[in-house]
Design a protein around this motif. Structure first.
Motif, PDB file in Angstrom:
ATOM      1  N   ALA A 276      47.306  49.118 -45.833  1.00  0.00           N
ATOM      2  CA  ALA A 276      46.955  50.519 -46.062  1.00  0.00           C
ATOM      3  C   ALA A 276      46.960  50.833 -47.545  1.00  0.00           C
ATOM      4  O   ALA A 276      46.138  51.632 -48.025  1.00  0.00           O
ATOM      5  N   SER A 277      47.852  50.216 -48.305  1.00  0.00           N
ATOM      6  CA  SER A 277      47.938  50.495 -49.739  1.00  0.00           C
ATOM      7  C   SER A 277      46.698  49.994 -50.474  1.00  0.00           C
ATOM      8  O   SER A 277      46.157  50.684 -51.347  1.00  0.00           O
ATOM      9  N   ALA A 278      46.235  48.790 -50.121  1.00  0.00           N
ATOM     10  CA  ALA A 278      45.023  48.259 -50.755  1.00  0.00           C
ATOM     11  C   ALA A 278      43.817  49.138 -50.440  1.00  0.00           C
ATOM     12  O   ALA A 278      42.974  49.412 -51.301  1.00  0.00           O
ATOM     13  N   PHE A 279      43.747  49.582 -49.189  1.00  0.00           N
ATOM     14  CA  PHE A 279      42.655  50.477 -48.781  1.00  0.00           C
ATOM     15  C   PHE A 279      42.738  51.806 -49.532  1.00  0.00           C
ATOM     16  O   PHE A 279      41.724  52.317 -50.013  1.00  0.00           O
ATOM     17  N   SER A 280      43.940  52.365 -49.645  1.00  0.00           N
ATOM     18  CA  SER A 280      44.117  53.658 -50.318  1.00  0.00           C
ATOM     19  C   SER A 280      43.690  53.586 -51.778  1.00  0.00           C
ATOM     20  O   SER A 280      43.044  54.505 -52.293  1.00  0.00           O
ATOM     21  N   VAL A 281      44.031  52.478 -52.440  1.00  0.00           N
ATOM     22  CA  VAL A 281      43.638  52.304 -53.841  1.00  0.00           C
ATOM     23  C   VAL A 281      42.113  52.240 -53.957  1.00  0.00           C
ATOM     24  O   VAL A 281      41.507  52.910 -54.800  1.00  0.00           O
ATOM     25  N   ALA A 282      41.477  51.436 -53.102  1.00  0.00           N
ATOM     26  CA  ALA A 282      40.019  51.292 -53.144  1.00  0.00           C
ATOM     27  C   ALA A 282      39.325  52.609 -52.800  1.00  0.00           C
ATOM     28  O   ALA A 282      38.345  53.004 -53.456  1.00  0.00           O
ATOM     29  N   ARG A 285      39.712  55.175 -55.659  1.00  0.00           N
ATOM     30  CA  ARG A 285      38.868  54.828 -56.800  1.00  0.00           C
ATOM     31  C   ARG A 285      37.410  55.156 -56.518  1.00  0.00           C
ATOM     32  O   ARG A 285      36.684  55.634 -57.397  1.00  0.00           O
ATOM     33  N   TYR A 286      36.969  54.919 -55.292  1.00  0.00           N
ATOM     34  CA  TYR A 286      35.561  55.102 -54.953  1.00  0.00           C
ATOM     35  C   TYR A 286      35.209  56.555 -54.653  1.00  0.00           C
ATOM     36  O   TYR A 286      34.179  57.068 -55.091  1.00  0.00           O
ATOM     37  N   VAL A 287      36.061  57.237 -53.897  1.00  0.00           N
ATOM     38  CA  VAL A 287      35.765  58.595 -53.424  1.00  0.00           C
ATOM     39  C   VAL A 287      36.314  59.670 -54.355  1.00  0.00           C
ATOM     40  O   VAL A 287      35.765  60.770 -54.457  1.00  0.00           O
ATOM     41  N   GLY A 288      37.416  59.347 -55.051  1.00  0.00           N
ATOM     42  CA  GLY A 288      38.019  60.328 -55.949  1.00  0.00           C
ATOM     43  C   GLY A 288      39.192  61.064 -55.340  1.00  0.00           C
ATOM     44  O   GLY A 288      39.818  61.896 -56.010  1.00  0.00           O
ATOM     45  N   LEU A 289      39.490  60.776 -54.067  1.00  0.00           N
ATOM     46  CA  LEU A 289      40.613  61.392 -53.365  1.00  0.00           C
ATOM     47  C   LEU A 289      41.323  60.326 -52.539  1.00  0.00           C
ATOM     48  O   LEU A 289      40.670  59.423 -52.003  1.00  0.00           O
ATOM     49  N   TYR A 294      41.731  63.348 -48.302  1.00  0.00           N
ATOM     50  CA  TYR A 294      40.346  63.509 -47.860  1.00  0.00           C
ATOM     51  C   TYR A 294      40.308  63.967 -46.396  1.00  0.00           C
ATOM     52  O   TYR A 294      39.583  64.897 -46.061  1.00  0.00           O
ATOM     53  N   ALA A 295      41.103  63.322 -45.549  1.00  0.00           N
ATOM     54  CA  ALA A 295      41.134  63.682 -44.133  1.00  0.00           C
ATOM     55  C   ALA A 295      41.630  65.106 -43.950  1.00  0.00           C
ATOM     56  O   ALA A 295      41.087  65.870 -43.134  1.00  0.00           O
ATOM     57  N   ARG A 296      42.645  65.490 -44.716  1.00  0.00           N
ATOM     58  CA  ARG A 296      43.202  66.849 -44.600  1.00  0.00           C
ATOM     59  C   ARG A 296      42.174  67.891 -45.020  1.00  0.00           C
ATOM     60  O   ARG A 296      42.027  68.931 -44.364  1.00  0.00           O
ATOM     61  N   GLU A 297      41.458  67.643 -46.089  1.00  0.00           N
ATOM     62  CA  GLU A 297      40.473  68.610 -46.577  1.00  0.00           C
ATOM     63  C   GLU A 297      39.307  68.751 -45.608  1.00  0.00           C
ATOM     64  O   GLU A 297      38.698  69.824 -45.515  1.00  0.00           O
ATOM     65  N   GLN A 298      38.965  67.661 -44.909  1.00  0.00           N
ATOM     66  CA  GLN A 298      37.892  67.744 -43.920  1.00  0.00           C
ATOM     67  C   GLN A 298      38.277  68.656 -42.766  1.00  0.00           C
ATOM     68  O   GLN A 298      37.468  69.405 -42.247  1.00  0.00           O
TER      69      GLN A 298
END
Length: 301
Positions: A276-282, A285-289, A294-298
């Motif tokens: 999950a940490s590797a995914f969160s970093v990627a 970096r890509y989405v900006g959040l 991101y899920a909460r704002e949606q």
């Protein structure tokens, strides 16, 4: 077998576009700057010229179809030389219900159906980056049939005209993307899928996004050397293989987060990340959040 183009088009969610009939006579030239809005054009009669910034000018003929998925600056003109002028669409002349450029009387040299599509996906910008930035289709029988129906419907004031025209234009958009493989497409997914070797690798990326792909592994799938595969992919698709894979994984992840199809750790695994940490970093970096934000704002929106 997974169909990468079908997946991208489905996620784009093409919606009812706005359209109008435009005609031109004599020397005319119109300069438009349309950033981010998908622009399309169908040549109903005659011919004209299209010059999109960054591309060679194209002479358009009857039944041609052009799509700019994320339109930038471009110039449309007649075949006679003319100085481009910027226009306000709300102030141009109307002749028999058409927008008329150039000479305001007589039969037109060209009639076009032009308009703007709407991509309903919140990831439209990301998805658009995967398809050709200039789609020009000519000589496709199926597309020609749809263009003919669009032209007939646009000329007649039949009951439910707007509804029928909207549906036809949606089909036209999808068929144009599908038909582009047989043309000199600009770099993007469609051009990559037209290459039999590259298509094998692209389908594997879509079919098995959880696999820890490397360029060497994908080159083996494509039966090419690593260096030949990398250069061939970059030229055809417009990005390096790992950049394409990352973009598609992010599209999938954002879609799952919006739909609440699992927690961060589960989604990380489903899009090919070992933790999950590797995914969160990627993702950050890509989405900006971060994915959790991101899920909460949606949900809040």
């Amino acid at each position: 077998m997974v169909d990468p183009l079908a997946e991208v088009v489905t996620m784009l969610q093409p919606e009812t576009p706005l359209s109008k009939i435009v005609s031109g006579t004599g020397g005319w030239s119109v300069r438009r700057s349309e950033y981010g809005r998908p622009f399309f054009c169908v040549i109903l009669d005659g011919s004209c010229r299209l010059a999109v910034d960054g591309h060679e000018p194209i002479t358009l003929r009857e039944s041609d179809f052009v799509l700019l998925p994320s339109a930038s600056s471009f110039t449309m003109s007649g075949l006679e030389p003319a100085t481009p002028e910027k226009i306000n669409p709300s102030t141009v002349s109307l002749l028999h219900g058409e927008v008329r450029h150039g000479i305001q009387s007589g039969l037109p040299d060209v009639r076009l159906l032009v308009g703007y599509c709407v991509f309903g996906s919140p990831d439209a910008a990301l998805l658009v980056s995967l398809i050709p930035q200039l789609v020009h289709v000519r000589g496709e029988r199926r597309l020609g049939t749809i263009v003919q129906l669009v032209g007939e419907e646009s000329r007649e004031m039949r009951p439910a005209r707007d509804v029928i025209l909207a549906r036809l234009l949606e089909v036209l958009l999808i068929e144009a993307l599908r038909s582009t493989a047989g043309t000199a497409a600009s770099p993007g997914l469609v051009r990559g899928l037209a290459d039999e070797r590259l298509a094998l690798a692209i389908r594997q990326m879509h079919e098995s996004p959880t696999q820890s792909w490397t360029v060497a592994q994908l080159a083996k799938v494509a039966v090419l050397s690593r260096s030949a595969f990398f250069e061939r992919f970059r030229r055809a698709v417009g990005v390096a293989p790992m950049e394409y894979l990352l973009a598609w994984r992010m599209v999938m992840a954002k879609n799952m987060l919006r739909r609440k199809q699992g927690g961060v750790a589960e989604i990380a695994e489903r899009v090919g990340y070992g933790s999950a940490s590797a995914f969160s970093v990627a993702f950050t970096r890509y989405v900006g959040l971060p994915p959790t934000r991101y899920a909460r704002e949606q949900v809040e929106s």
